[in-house]
Design a protein around this motif. Structure first.
Motif, PDB file in Angstrom:
ATOM      1  N   GLU A  22       6.343   0.229  -3.076  1.00 23.69           N
ATOM      2  CA  GLU A  22       5.001  -0.237  -3.408  1.00 23.69           C
ATOM      3  C   GLU A  22       4.599  -1.374  -2.474  1.00 23.69           C
ATOM      4  N   ASP A  23       3.299  -1.451  -2.200  1.00 28.13           N
ATOM      5  CA  ASP A  23       2.798  -2.474  -1.275  1.00 28.13           C
ATOM      6  C   ASP A  23       1.445  -2.968  -1.763  1.00 28.13           C
ATOM      7  N   ARG A  24       1.372  -4.243  -2.131  1.00 24.00           N
ATOM      8  CA  ARG A  24       0.120  -4.803  -2.650  1.00 24.00           C
ATOM      9  C   ARG A  24      -0.669  -5.554  -1.583  1.00 24.00           C
ATOM     10  N   THR A  25      -0.263  -5.454  -0.359  1.00 27.76           N
ATOM     11  CA  THR A  25      -0.959  -6.153   0.725  1.00 27.76           C
ATOM     12  C   THR A  25      -2.441  -5.790   0.736  1.00 27.76           C
ATOM     13  N   GLY A  26      -3.314  -6.818   0.714  1.00 24.06           N
ATOM     14  CA  GLY A  26      -4.746  -6.602   0.823  1.00 24.06           C
ATOM     15  C   GLY A  26      -5.462  -6.264  -0.466  1.00 24.06           C
ATOM     16  N   PRO A  61      -2.939   0.802 -14.016  1.00 23.75           N
ATOM     17  CA  PRO A  61      -3.803  -0.315 -13.629  1.00 23.75           C
ATOM     18  C   PRO A  61      -4.237  -0.241 -12.165  1.00 23.75           C
ATOM     19  N   LEU A  62      -5.366  -0.861 -11.871  1.00 21.17           N
ATOM     20  CA  LEU A  62      -5.919  -0.792 -10.525  1.00 21.17           C
ATOM     21  C   LEU A  62      -4.932  -1.323  -9.481  1.00 21.17           C
ATOM     22  N   ALA A  63      -4.275  -2.434  -9.792  1.00 26.54           N
ATOM     23  CA  ALA A  63      -3.321  -3.000  -8.831  1.00 26.54           C
ATOM     24  C   ALA A  63      -2.142  -2.056  -8.620  1.00 26.54           C
ATOM     25  N   GLY A  89      -0.563   4.026  -3.556  1.00 21.23           N
ATOM     26  CA  GLY A  89      -1.232   4.947  -2.653  1.00 21.23           C
ATOM     27  C   GLY A  89      -2.723   4.754  -2.492  1.00 21.23           C
ATOM     28  N   ALA A  90      -3.364   4.085  -3.457  1.00 21.71           N
ATOM     29  CA  ALA A  90      -4.814   3.913  -3.369  1.00 21.71           C
ATOM     30  C   ALA A  90      -5.233   2.974  -2.249  1.00 21.71           C
ATOM     31  N   VAL A 114       5.721   6.525  -7.460  1.00 25.09           N
ATOM     32  CA  VAL A 114       6.390   5.602  -8.380  1.00 25.09           C
ATOM     33  C   VAL A 114       7.473   4.875  -7.602  1.00 25.09           C
ATOM     34  N   ASP A 115       7.749   3.623  -7.982  1.00 27.37           N
ATOM     35  CA  ASP A 115       8.862   2.937  -7.332  1.00 27.37           C
ATOM     36  C   ASP A 115      10.155   3.289  -8.066  1.00 27.37           C
ATOM     37  N   GLN A 116      11.281   2.841  -7.534  1.00 24.64           N
ATOM     38  CA  GLN A 116      12.571   3.275  -8.072  1.00 24.64           C
ATOM     39  C   GLN A 116      12.770   2.829  -9.511  1.00 24.64           C
ATOM     40  N   ALA A 117      12.440   1.575  -9.821  1.00 27.50           N
ATOM     41  CA  ALA A 117      12.626   1.072 -11.186  1.00 27.50           C
ATOM     42  C   ALA A 117      11.737   1.835 -12.163  1.00 27.50           C
ATOM     43  N   GLU A 118      10.522   2.115 -11.753  1.00 27.93           N
ATOM     44  CA  GLU A 118       9.586   2.877 -12.571  1.00 27.93           C
ATOM     45  C   GLU A 118      10.121   4.284 -12.813  1.00 27.93           C
TER      46      GLU A 118
END
Length: 227
Positions: A53-57, A126-128, A134-135, A201-205
Motif C-alpha cells: 500500500e502507498d498513501r503518497t499524495g 475508506p477513501l484513504a 490502487g485508486a 489488499v496488503d499482507q496483514a489485511e
C-alpha cells in the motif's frame, strides 16, 4: 424509487422460474442488467491481489463527494439518496431534500437511529484505503464514481457516526464492527467492494480476511465489476 432499484440490484440473483413471463420492457431491462459474480467467501478472498500500500499524495479532496447522486432531478445528493434507500421507516422529504423523521438501523452496532443527522455514510472501503490499494492511479472522474457508488448496495452504508469515526481509514486487520453478529456480513461486503473496484489488499489485511473466511464459511460474496 431509482435509488432503491439500483442499490438493491443483488435481488437479481433470485432465479426466475421457467413459468415467469416477462414483458418486453422487463425483458430488455433484464438483458442489460449485469449478473453478479457469486463466490463463497474463502474463494473470494483468494481472488484479491496482494500488494504493497502507498498513501503518497493522498488527500480526501481527491475523491469528490457527495455529488448529485443517481437522480440529479430529485434534489438529493448521494448522502441523502443512501439514507432514503436504507431507511427502515421512510423519512419525510422537504424542499432541498431536507429529511425529517424516519428510522434506520446501523448494522455495525445494531443501534436504531431516528434522526438522519446522527448517521454517517460510511465508504465500506475508506477513501484513504482505496487510494492505498490502487485508486491513486485512477482519474479524478473514476475516484468521484467510487466515492458516490450506489451501483452496489455494499459500497455505501448508513451507520452511527460513532462507529464510522472509530473505523476511520482502518481495514479489517485492525478494525471490525463492535457487534460480533455483523462480522461475517462486513467481511463479505468489504471483499465485494475490493473486487468490484479491483483494489489490492496488503499482507496483514489478506491474513485477517483468511481468518474471518474460516469463521464465516456460509457467507457468500456478490459483486459486479465497476463500470
Amino acid at each position: 424509487m431509482i435509488t432503491n432499484l439500483l442499490r438493491g440490484a443483488v435481488a437479481f440473483c433470485l432465479a426466475l422460474t421457467p413459468l415467469t413471463i416477462l414483458s418486453p420492457t422487463a425483458a430488455a431491462e433484464a438483458a442489460v442488467m449485469p449478473v453478479p459474480a457469486v463466490l463463497p467467501l474463502e474463494d473470494a478472498v483468494g481472488k484479491l491481489p496482494v500488494g504493497e500500500e502507498d498513501r503518497t499524495g493522498y488527500t480526501r479532496d481527491s475523491f469528490r463527494h457527495w455529488n448529485t447522486g443517481l437522480d440529479a432531478a430529485d434534489g438529493c445528493n448521494t448522502r441523502n439518496e443512501v439514507l432514503l434507500a436504507e431507511a427502515v421507516q421512510e423519512p419525510a422529504v422537504a424542499a432541498g431534500c431536507k429529511l425529517t423523521g424516519g428510522k434506520w438501523v446501523s448494522y455495525y452496532d445494531g443501534v436504531e437511529v431516528g434522526e438522519a443527522g446522527k448517521l454517517d455514510i460510511d465508504h465500506m472501503v475508506p477513501l484513504a484505503e482505496a487510494w492505498d490499494s490502487g485508486a491513486n492511479t485512477w482519474t479524478s472522474t473514476r475516484r468521484e464514481a467510487y466515492a458516490n457508488d450506489q451501483g452496489a448496495a455494499a459500497s455505501l452504508v448508513a451507520v452511527t457516526a460513532r462507529t464510522n469515526r472509530s473505523k476511520a481509514d482502518q481495514d479489517p486487520a485492525t478494525w471490525m464492527p463492535p457487534l460480533p453478529d455483523a462480522h461475517c456480513r462486513y467481511i463479505g461486503e468489504w471483499i465485494a467492494t475490493k473486487l468490484r473496484w479491483n483494489l489490492t489488499v496488503d499482507q496483514a489485511e489478506a491474513e485477517a480476511l483468511k481468518v474471518y473466511a474460516e469463521a464465516c464459511e456460509t457467507t457468500v460474496v456478490y459483486y459486479n465489476p465497476a463500470p
